[in-house]
Design a protein around this motif. Structure first.
Motif, PDB file in Angstrom:
ATOM      1  N   ASP A 274      19.519 -35.984  23.305  1.00  0.00           N
ATOM      2  CA  ASP A 274      18.066 -36.153  23.293  1.00  0.00           C
ATOM      3  C   ASP A 274      17.431 -35.786  24.627  1.00  0.00           C
ATOM      4  OD1 ASP A 274      17.610 -36.815  20.694  1.00  0.00           O
ATOM      5  OD2 ASP A 274      17.658 -38.983  20.989  1.00  0.00           O
ATOM      6  N   LEU A 277      17.135 -31.980  24.016  1.00  0.00           N
ATOM      7  CA  LEU A 277      16.373 -31.515  22.847  1.00  0.00           C
ATOM      8  C   LEU A 277      14.962 -32.076  22.777  1.00  0.00           C
ATOM      9  CD1 LEU A 277      19.013 -31.442  19.959  1.00  0.00           C
ATOM     10  CD2 LEU A 277      18.303 -29.614  21.490  1.00  0.00           C
ATOM     11  N   THR A 278      14.712 -33.228  23.411  1.00  0.00           N
ATOM     12  CA  THR A 278      13.351 -33.786  23.388  1.00  0.00           C
ATOM     13  C   THR A 278      12.687 -33.689  24.764  1.00  0.00           C
ATOM     14  OG1 THR A 278      14.120 -36.058  23.842  1.00  0.00           O
ATOM     15  CG2 THR A 278      13.970 -35.389  21.539  1.00  0.00           C
ATOM     16  N   GLY A 283      12.644 -28.876  25.415  1.00  0.00           N
ATOM     17  CA  GLY A 283      12.639 -29.252  23.996  1.00  0.00           C
ATOM     18  C   GLY A 283      11.838 -28.278  23.153  1.00  0.00           C
ATOM     19  N   ILE A 286      13.616 -24.797  23.038  1.00  0.00           N
ATOM     20  CA  ILE A 286      14.731 -24.832  22.079  1.00  0.00           C
ATOM     21  C   ILE A 286      14.201 -24.778  20.646  1.00  0.00           C
ATOM     22  CG2 ILE A 286      16.595 -26.280  21.152  1.00  0.00           C
ATOM     23  CD1 ILE A 286      16.968 -27.293  24.096  1.00  0.00           C
ATOM     24  N   TYR A 366      17.652 -33.713  13.649  1.00  0.00           N
ATOM     25  CA  TYR A 366      16.807 -32.957  14.582  1.00  0.00           C
ATOM     26  C   TYR A 366      15.336 -32.968  14.167  1.00  0.00           C
ATOM     27  CZ  TYR A 366      14.866 -29.193  17.385  1.00  0.00           C
ATOM     28  OH  TYR A 366      14.064 -28.459  18.239  1.00  0.00           O
ATOM     29  N   ARG A 369      13.334 -35.627  15.616  1.00  0.00           N
ATOM     30  CA  ARG A 369      13.006 -35.398  17.030  1.00  0.00           C
ATOM     31  C   ARG A 369      11.783 -34.498  17.175  1.00  0.00           C
ATOM     32  NH1 ARG A 369      17.721 -38.087  15.945  1.00  0.00           N
ATOM     33  NH2 ARG A 369      18.339 -39.161  17.848  1.00  0.00           N
ATOM     34  N   TYR A 494      22.510 -38.502  15.870  1.00  0.00           N
ATOM     35  CA  TYR A 494      22.880 -37.163  15.408  1.00  0.00           C
ATOM     36  C   TYR A 494      24.151 -37.239  14.566  1.00  0.00           C
ATOM     37  CZ  TYR A 494      19.502 -35.186  18.650  1.00  0.00           C
ATOM     38  OH  TYR A 494      18.328 -34.857  19.310  1.00  0.00           O
TER      39      TYR A 494
END
Length: 708
Positions: A274, A277-278, A283, A286, A366, A369, A494
């Motif tokens: 996280d 990805l966040t 984030g 991506i 995902y 998120r 995840y």
């Protein structure tokens, strides 16, 4: 099919309840609506070890019996009404083994209603991996119900669960967790007498939620309301007191039942992922590349199967004309039905890839998120973070996405989300985009990596999302509401995607696309073929006389070779469809469209994907092959010429004008119907229809005039 037992699956969101439902029922399931409401009702059947059959009902996910959204209110409505067709004989409460305390809040509420139930502890494998040990025998003893360990993702524990369902009896005595009567003694006693029940908690819930319960008459509603007022019943305060009492009870229940040796390590991996990805910068970068990967895959991976399908339909049409007797029925079948249907079936690979990749994003956690990341941005435009779910879902289809907006608590946020979600490019637009992009955008790599066609497709999706957000900003200032919205969402850990579920989703969505679109396409293709084949008799007679005269007197072999094609083209222009297209041609000429495209615009108001089927039917009726003998739709459209200028009809400017028109236009009767059902008013769908059509026309006009 009549079942011996009706079983309801109840649980929090993200506990694997739907996965368990699919596991129990397999393909033996259907989706409808709960009586009188538009909330999805998933039902299916399975065989129990005793030989009996069970009807499984998958109720919407909820954290509590106290609803925060339209979907959540269904749970108590079904459990409270014994005459409801979905009212269960047995409840299976599905809980997440890795977060048992929170999940057991709902269990304790449902258990106090007195309906026979059992507890399915899902994700047992994940709990073991995270160092969580649960003594299920001690837990079962303290709760007074059967407890079964399962892992729906891996299909583990299913026989034991079915056996437990088969063994449960109406004498099951789950222990009560609180003294419901103590919260409002006089009011509960009055309600128990009024509705003739001996269950204290059921009476307490009726006081809280009677306005949601349609089985009470208006008179009964008034009497219950009077009991509330007469006893000073404070719903908000008492809900809080009840929740505190339940958690106090659950702490005792779970004492020395759950041992968590991995508490510190529990979310270490998820937290590390996280952090990337966040991230507030990385984030979004991506997410951008993930979207590009999806759109690039739609073109790259689907090219071979699409060519095979296209070649198959071309071969079928060619062989059909060779071997079937010449006549009206053969022409209708091959140039009408087969041509129209072929224009849809060819896009199955792209639809399957789109839904497979979206399913993977949802399964891994995902997509949740993305919702979290977008919340702050969406609020600036008058939307909730929860609006992201319907809008991203709109990439697949606007209809279920609009229905999913019921989870948005704020009325204003929900209406704005409903109004802008159809702007997000859906799978029905995909056939239009891919056909037009393949005509005018070269299949080349940019910087040796990026596919130019994939980039163009992604640009169309970004244009639609930007348009939706900007329109939402306008509605933010137009629509007034007093309540403030809030965003609460649990981020799941995840996990690896469930490949069986991904394949099932690909199959189901592709089948639905073909069957639902196919019905419309076949109906339109037949009507369109008739309208394109026949016209005013005097006009057709004059055309036949003209070409018969040319054929009889001409010695020009080149002219004679193209005579039948020219005759067919002129007949199409003077057919009923041609006359209809020519009627609207002055309005669409500034957009770069001819009367043939005009026909497609009209037919695709039923469904956007009908554009491709319509073009396939028109060019099949028109005659068919170019000088190279090509029979494929893209070749026919690409070779189409403007009779006045001799230039191609589908130029770069025309293609992009068309794509923008389809990006913004409300050309989906199903969406209009679902907006009416969700808002209970024709006001909102009519506003939607007008503003989206105006946007489409203006955007297409600007694009064509600027690019031509």
């Amino acid at each position: 099919m009549l079942a011996d037992l009706k079983v309801a699956l109840v649980g929090n969101p993200n506990t694997g309840k739907s996965t368990l439902f699919n596991l129990l029922t397999g393909l033996n399931q259907k989706i409808g609506n709960f009586p009188g409401i538009t909330v999805d009702k998933k039902t299916g059947f399975c065989k129990l070890p005793s030989g009996k059959s069970a009807e499984i009902v998958d109720l919407p996910g909820t954290y509590s019996l106290y609803p925060k959204s339209k979907d959540e209110s269904i749970v108590f409505q079904v459990l409270a009404d014994k005459n409801n067709s979905s009212h269960p004989d047995v409840i299976v409460l599905v809980a997440d083994s890795t977060n048992l305390r929170r999940n057991l809040l709902l269990f304790s509420q449902v258990a106090d209603l007195g309906i026979p139930m059992l507890l399915a502890l899902n994700m047992a494998d994940m709990a073991k991996k995270e160092g969580i040990s649960i003594d299920i025998d001690k837990l079962a003893q303290r709760l007074g119900v059967q407890v079964v360990n399962i892992s729906a993702r891996k299909g583990e524990g299913l026989p034991a669960l079915k056996q437990a369902i088969a063994q449960i009896t109406s004498l099951a005595t789950q222990t009560s967790s609180i003294d419901a009567k103590s919260f409002a003694p006089e009011a509960v006693a009055a309600i128990k007498q009024k509705i003739a029940t001996d269950n204290d908690y059921y009476a307490l819930q009726v006081l809280h939620q009677h306005e949601h319960l349609a089985f009470f008459t208006d008179k009964e509603q008034e009497e219950i309301e009077a009991i509330e007022i007469g006893n000073g019943f404070d719903t908000v305060k008492l809900q809080g007191e009840e929740t505190v009492a339940r958690y106090r009870h659950l702490s005792k229940v779970l004492s020395d039942v759950v041992v968590d040796t991995g508490a510190k390590k529990k979310f270490t991996l998820t937290d590390k992922i996280d952090a990337i990805l966040t991230h507030k910068v990385f984030g979004f970068i991506i997410f951008f590349f993930i979207l590009f990967f999806i759109f690039n895959a739609i073109f790259s991976w689907s090219s071979v199967p699409m060519d095979m399908i296209e070649g198959g339909f071309a071969w079928l049409t060619e062989k059909g004309h060779e071997h079937l007797p010449a006549g009206v029925l053969t022409d209708l079948l091959l140039d009408g039905v087969v041509a129209g249907l072929g224009g849809i079936v060819i896009f199955i690979p792209q639809i399957a890839i789109l839904f497979a990749l979206i399913s993977i994003l949802e399964d891994t956690g995902y997509m949740a998120r993305v919702t979290f990341m977008m919340d702050k941005i969406m609020r600036k435009f008058g939307l909730s973070g929860k609006s992201v779910v319907p809008m991203i879902g709109g990439i697949a289809c606007a209809v279920p996405s609009i229905m999913s907006a019921r989870n948005i608590e704020s009325w204003k946020d929900r209406i704005i989300t409903i109004m802008v979600t159809p702007l997000v490019s859906c799978s029905a637009r995909l056939p239009v985009y891919t056909l037009l992009i393949s005509l005018v955008v070269p299949d080349e790599k940019v910087w040796g990596v990026f596919n130019l066609q994939g980039l163009t497709l992604m640009a169309m999706y970004f244009i639609s999302i930007i348009a939706a957000v900007l329109v939402a900003l306008v509605f933010k200032f137009i629509i007034k509401a007093k309540e403030r919205s809030y965003f609460i969402m649990e981020l799941p850990v995840y996990r690896m995607p469930r490949w069986n579920n991904v394949l099932f989703t690909m199959y189901e969505k592709s089948k639905t696309f073909v069957l639902e679109a196919g019905k419309v396409i076949i109906a339109i293709s037949i009507i369109l073929w008739v309208m394109s084949t026949y016209g005013p008799s005097k006009r057709f007679e004059a055309i036949d006389a003209k070409y018969d005269h040319i054929e009889a007197n001409s010695k020009d072999t080149v002219q004679l070779a193209t005579l039948e094609r020219d005759r067919a083209a002129e007949k199409l222009e003077n057919s009923y469809a041609g006359l209809l297209g020519q009627t609207i041609e002055p309005m669409i000429k500034p957009l770069g469209y001819d009367w043939k495209i005009g026909i497609a615009l009209i037919t695709s108001f039923a469904a956007r994907e009908a554009f491709v089927g319509t073009m396939a039917t028109i060019y099949s009726v028109e005659g068919a092959e170019d000088d190279g003998g090509e029979t494929r739709l893209r070749d026919k459209i690409g070779a189409a010429k403007d009779p006045a200028t001799g230039l191609p009809i589908f130029t770069f400017a025309t293609a992009f004008s068309l794509m923008l028109f389809y990006a913004f236009a409300m050309q989906c009767m199903s969406t209009v119907a679902i907006v009416y059902r969700e808002t209970k008013s024709w006001k909102w769908p009519m506003i939607q229809l007008v503003y989206m059509t105006a946007m489409a026309y203006v955007a297409a006009l600007i694009a064509y005039q600027f690019l031509k």
